[in-house]
Design an enzyme around this catalytic site. Structure first.
Site, PDB file in Angstrom:
ATOM      1  N   HIS A   1      41.642 -58.876  27.039  1.00  0.00           N
ATOM      2  CA  HIS A   1      41.341 -58.876  25.608  1.00  0.00           C
ATOM      3  C   HIS A   1      41.273 -60.272  24.998  1.00  0.00           C
ATOM      4  O   HIS A   1      40.986 -60.404  23.812  1.00  0.00           O
ATOM      5  CB  HIS A   1      42.409 -58.059  24.874  1.00  0.00           C
ATOM      6  CG  HIS A   1      43.796 -58.598  25.056  1.00  0.00           C
ATOM      7  ND1 HIS A   1      44.446 -58.586  26.262  1.00  0.00           N
ATOM      8  CD2 HIS A   1      44.646 -59.185  24.180  1.00  0.00           C
ATOM      9  CE1 HIS A   1      45.634 -59.140  26.120  1.00  0.00           C
ATOM     10  NE2 HIS A   1      45.780 -59.514  24.881  1.00  0.00           N
ATOM     11  N   ASP A   2      41.528 -61.300  25.800  1.00  0.00           N
ATOM     12  CA  ASP A   2      41.514 -62.676  25.296  1.00  0.00           C
ATOM     13  C   ASP A   2      40.381 -63.522  25.858  1.00  0.00           C
ATOM     14  O   ASP A   2      40.089 -64.588  25.307  1.00  0.00           O
ATOM     15  CB  ASP A   2      42.840 -63.382  25.636  1.00  0.00           C
ATOM     16  CG  ASP A   2      44.015 -62.857  24.852  1.00  0.00           C
ATOM     17  OD1 ASP A   2      43.820 -62.390  23.710  1.00  0.00           O
ATOM     18  OD2 ASP A   2      45.144 -62.911  25.367  1.00  0.00           O
TER      19      ASP A   2
ATOM     20  N   ASP B   1      52.515 -52.628  26.193  1.00  0.00           N
ATOM     21  CA  ASP B   1      52.637 -54.062  25.991  1.00  0.00           C
ATOM     22  C   ASP B   1      53.997 -54.335  25.355  1.00  0.00           C
ATOM     23  O   ASP B   1      54.371 -53.695  24.371  1.00  0.00           O
ATOM     24  CB  ASP B   1      51.527 -54.557  25.051  1.00  0.00           C
ATOM     25  CG  ASP B   1      50.813 -55.784  25.574  1.00  0.00           C
ATOM     26  OD1 ASP B   1      51.515 -56.752  25.890  1.00  0.00           O
ATOM     27  OD2 ASP B   1      49.580 -55.770  25.659  1.00  0.00           O
TER      28      ASP B   1
ATOM     29  N   ASP C   1      54.037 -59.884  27.234  1.00  0.00           N
ATOM     30  CA  ASP C   1      53.195 -60.881  26.583  1.00  0.00           C
ATOM     31  C   ASP C   1      53.824 -62.272  26.689  1.00  0.00           C
ATOM     32  O   ASP C   1      55.036 -62.441  26.506  1.00  0.00           O
ATOM     33  CB  ASP C   1      53.025 -60.485  25.115  1.00  0.00           C
ATOM     34  CG  ASP C   1      52.050 -61.359  24.369  1.00  0.00           C
ATOM     35  OD1 ASP C   1      50.888 -61.457  24.809  1.00  0.00           O
ATOM     36  OD2 ASP C   1      52.447 -61.935  23.332  1.00  0.00           O
TER      37      ASP C   1
ATOM     38  N   GLU D   1      52.537 -61.805  31.670  1.00  0.00           N
ATOM     39  CA  GLU D   1      51.400 -62.661  31.314  1.00  0.00           C
ATOM     40  C   GLU D   1      51.860 -64.106  31.414  1.00  0.00           C
ATOM     41  O   GLU D   1      52.735 -64.547  30.663  1.00  0.00           O
ATOM     42  CB  GLU D   1      50.903 -62.382  29.901  1.00  0.00           C
ATOM     43  CG  GLU D   1      49.674 -63.237  29.554  1.00  0.00           C
ATOM     44  CD  GLU D   1      49.339 -63.286  28.081  1.00  0.00           C
ATOM     45  OE1 GLU D   1      48.169 -63.565  27.750  1.00  0.00           O
ATOM     46  OE2 GLU D   1      50.239 -63.067  27.245  1.00  0.00           O
TER      47      GLU D   1
ATOM     48  N   ASP E   1      38.274 -43.498  18.476  1.00  0.00           N
ATOM     49  CA  ASP E   1      38.792 -43.135  17.148  1.00  0.00           C
ATOM     50  C   ASP E   1      38.714 -41.622  16.987  1.00  0.00           C
ATOM     51  O   ASP E   1      37.657 -41.027  17.178  1.00  0.00           O
ATOM     52  CB  ASP E   1      37.957 -43.852  16.080  1.00  0.00           C
ATOM     53  CG  ASP E   1      38.282 -43.402  14.672  1.00  0.00           C
ATOM     54  OD1 ASP E   1      39.401 -42.890  14.447  1.00  0.00           O
ATOM     55  OD2 ASP E   1      37.415 -43.570  13.794  1.00  0.00           O
TER      56      ASP E   1
ATOM     57  N   ASP F   1      38.368 -43.354  10.874  1.00  0.00           N
ATOM     58  CA  ASP F   1      38.652 -44.557  10.088  1.00  0.00           C
ATOM     59  C   ASP F   1      38.085 -45.821  10.721  1.00  0.00           C
ATOM     60  O   ASP F   1      38.280 -46.923  10.214  1.00  0.00           O
ATOM     61  CB  ASP F   1      40.156 -44.707   9.837  1.00  0.00           C
ATOM     62  CG  ASP F   1      40.962 -44.948  11.107  1.00  0.00           C
ATOM     63  OD1 ASP F   1      40.367 -44.967  12.213  1.00  0.00           O
ATOM     64  OD2 ASP F   1      42.196 -45.121  11.000  1.00  0.00           O
TER      65      ASP F   1
ATOM     66  N   ASP G   1      42.746 -44.847  18.275  1.00  0.00           N
ATOM     67  CA  ASP G   1      44.106 -44.361  18.073  1.00  0.00           C
ATOM     68  C   ASP G   1      44.584 -43.600  19.311  1.00  0.00           C
ATOM     69  O   ASP G   1      43.862 -43.450  20.291  1.00  0.00           O
ATOM     70  CB  ASP G   1      44.178 -43.491  16.819  1.00  0.00           C
ATOM     71  CG  ASP G   1      43.072 -42.449  16.747  1.00  0.00           C
ATOM     72  OD1 ASP G   1      42.832 -41.786  17.781  1.00  0.00           O
ATOM     73  OD2 ASP G   1      42.434 -42.302  15.687  1.00  0.00           O
TER      74      ASP G   1
ATOM     75  N   ASN H   1      39.962 -40.006  14.044  1.00  0.00           N
ATOM     76  CA  ASN H   1      40.045 -39.553  12.644  1.00  0.00           C
ATOM     77  C   ASN H   1      39.011 -40.179  11.715  1.00  0.00           C
ATOM     78  O   ASN H   1      39.088 -40.016  10.495  1.00  0.00           O
ATOM     79  CB  ASN H   1      41.457 -39.793  12.096  1.00  0.00           C
ATOM     80  CG  ASN H   1      41.856 -41.263  12.083  1.00  0.00           C
ATOM     81  OD1 ASN H   1      41.035 -42.131  12.379  1.00  0.00           O
ATOM     82  ND2 ASN H   1      43.115 -41.543  11.766  1.00  0.00           N
TER      83      ASN H   1
END
Length: 522
Positions: free
Chosen positions: A325-326, A99, A201, A264, A22, A26, A30, A24
């Site tokens: 990520h899954d 992606d 995907d 995928e 990150d 938040d 990013d 910034n």
């Protein structure tokens, strides 16, 4: 073989952008954050980065519900930020993959807003609409991958639309030629910008049976599997026409130099092979997820690797994945000691490996308190272990506040041991997980046999897995102990006298491997 392309000898590194860096404050990663960490990736030794979706999105499924295929979500930055990241990556010799999410869009995408406006809207057929069943219910028994019916009723037009995932993710109708052209133009937009390839995907989902028959019941179903497994996805996935779509995408990619398409596809190996193309080229790399799902047992893995190698079509290039990520992280599935052996396996098999961010420092799944759960899959089917938040937690860079990920509150909690399990500490620690990944990647660069050489199995027993990597006159031996007890190994005559190039253990007698030890002789 001819001179290998970059994606054949290279190593891909997956970045989940919300959790990488990150810039910034938040609490969400990013594009500028990714750019600031490129030198760390160069130091690790990877060749390409693949960034999970960064397009404008309502974030119902954290970017996999795309509202604009040719923009950047403000949470991640701007198109200018993307162009700066792409240039910075290329300046460092790194390739950049995006992606592509072609099966479905967001229900807030302008195309869907038009499609649901009326039956006669020109974009009505860009999505999948069906009349209710005679009883007024859904058109068939298809189940969303996130549980519940895959059909959502639209009061205004009196029809159901299909969504393989959330109702906020309506499926696109790839049988419509106008939609097909529009989506292929999306690929051209990013290729023209300089993107080096795409991970596609849920490629196997993209075409449905034209008659929409019921899927057969799954006789092996148990509630722990999740609602989606109540039926077998016989008619809702892996239809023959999907290969024509893959061929169209390949033709677009082949119009640009050295681009790559990675699909995928969660299918058995015999069906996976068709995605390389039959009669005309398909995707370059149909993702091979077997190391994620297979029992971690030497004899099973030896057979799995041999069967996969034998199944590859002429010219088909292999690839391997340990996590994404899954799915649960390697350090959670195997424990930290065996995750080191798994890393050695991943980076010494023939083909293109993909590393999931954080695996290089041994990050494990993080238990997410119920009041901090973000993942819609966990929220819809809680308590059965399908949630993906545990593998999407922030990267740990150093021992400063929030592990150097953000000056604000991270969107998901960090792993408990981040103050010692972070990149800065591991870069300075001998024999750390980061050092192992770094040294393995350096060996791949130094020894073409590890990157592009032939793979030849070596017969052994017990918990050992062994194989030769050969390229021209070079021969390397890889031996892995997948168990937690010492194992004896008879070194082949041709390998006697070779030096230990790398070991996960103490580097003692190569004829006896300690628990969770692997080595490379060359």
């Amino acid at each position: 073989m001819t001179e290998p392309l970059w994606w054949q000898h290279g190593v891909i590194y997956q970045i989940y952008p919300r959790s990488f860096q990150d810039s910034n404050g938040d609490g969400i990663g990013d594009l500028k954050g990714i750019e600031s960490r490129l030198d760390d990736l160069v130091a690790l030794g990877v060749d390409a980065i693949w960034i999970s979706p960064i397009y404008p999105s309502p974030m119902a499924d954290f970017g996999y519900d795309v509202a604009d295929y040719t923009g950047i979500d403000p949470r991640f930055g701007t198109l200018d930020d993307f162009d700066a990241l792409l240039k910075a990556a290329h300046d460092r010799g790194l390739k950049l993959l995006l992606d592509f999410v072609p099966n479905h869009s967001s229900d807030q995408h302008p195309w869907f807003l038009e499609s649901r406006a009326s039956h006669d809207n020109p974009k009505r057929d860009w999505y999948i609409w069906r009349d209710p069943a005679p009883d007024g219910g859904p058109p068939n028994n298809w189940i969303s991958d996130f549980g519940g019916s895959a059909w959502e009723y639209d009061e205004a037009t009196g029809q159901y639309y299909y969504h393989a995932f959330l109702k906020e993710q309506p499926d696109l109708n790839w049988r419509n030629p106008d939609l097909r052209r529009a989506m292929l133009d999306v690929l051209r937009f990013w290729f023209d910008r300089g993107v080096d390839g795409f991970r596609i995907d849920v490629l196997w989902h993209m075409i449905k049976h034209p008659d929409f028959p019921d899927n057969p019941a799954n006789p092996a179903y148990t509630p722990a599997m999740g609602e989606m497994h109540q039926v077998l996805q016989l008619h809702s996935t892996d239809q023959p026409e999907v290969h024509g779509i893959a061929a169209d995408m390949r033709r677009v990619a082949d119009g640009y130099p050295e681009r790559v398409l990675i699909g995928e596809i969660y299918l058995p190996v015999d069906r996976l092979m068709a995605y390389y193309g039959e009669g005309e080229p398909g995707v370059h790399l149909p993702f091979n997820f077997q190391l994620i799902d297979a029992p971690w047992e030497a004899r099973s893995l030896a057979g799995l690797i041999a069967d996969y190698e034998a199944a590859l079509p002429a010219g088909g290039w292999p690839n391997w994945v340990l996590g994404n990520h899954d799915r649960p992280r390697a350090a959670t599935r195997f424990g930290l000691a065996q995750a080191r052996v798994a890393a050695m396996l991943l980076l010494t098999l023939r083909g293109t490996p993909t590393i999931y961010y954080g695996d290089e420092i041994g990050m494990a799944d993080v238990a997410i308190p119920p009041d901090q759960v973000q993942d819609p899959r966990e929220l819809r089917e809680p308590g059965i272990g399908l949630g993906r938040d545990p593998v999407r937690t922030p990267m740990a860079w150093d021992d400063s506040a929030n592990a150097g990920f953000s000056s604000g509150t991270p969107w998901l909690p960090l792993h408990d041991d981040w103050q010692v399990r972070n990149l800065a500490v591991q870069r300075e620690t001998a024999h750390s997980m980061w050092r192992l990944y770094h040294d393995l990647l350096a060996l791949r660069r130094a020894h073409p046999a590890l990157a592009i050489g032939d793979w030849l199995p070596i017969e052994c027993s017990g918990g050992l897995l062994a194989y030769e990597r050969r390229h021209r006159e070079a021969r390397l031996l890889v031996v892995l102990n997948l168990g937690d007890t010492p194992q004896s190994f008879a070194i082949p005559e041709w390998a006697e006298g070779l030096s230990v190039l790398l070991t996960t253990g103490t580097g003692g007698d190569p004829a006896v491997l300690g628990p969770n030890e692997g080595y490379i002789l060359g």
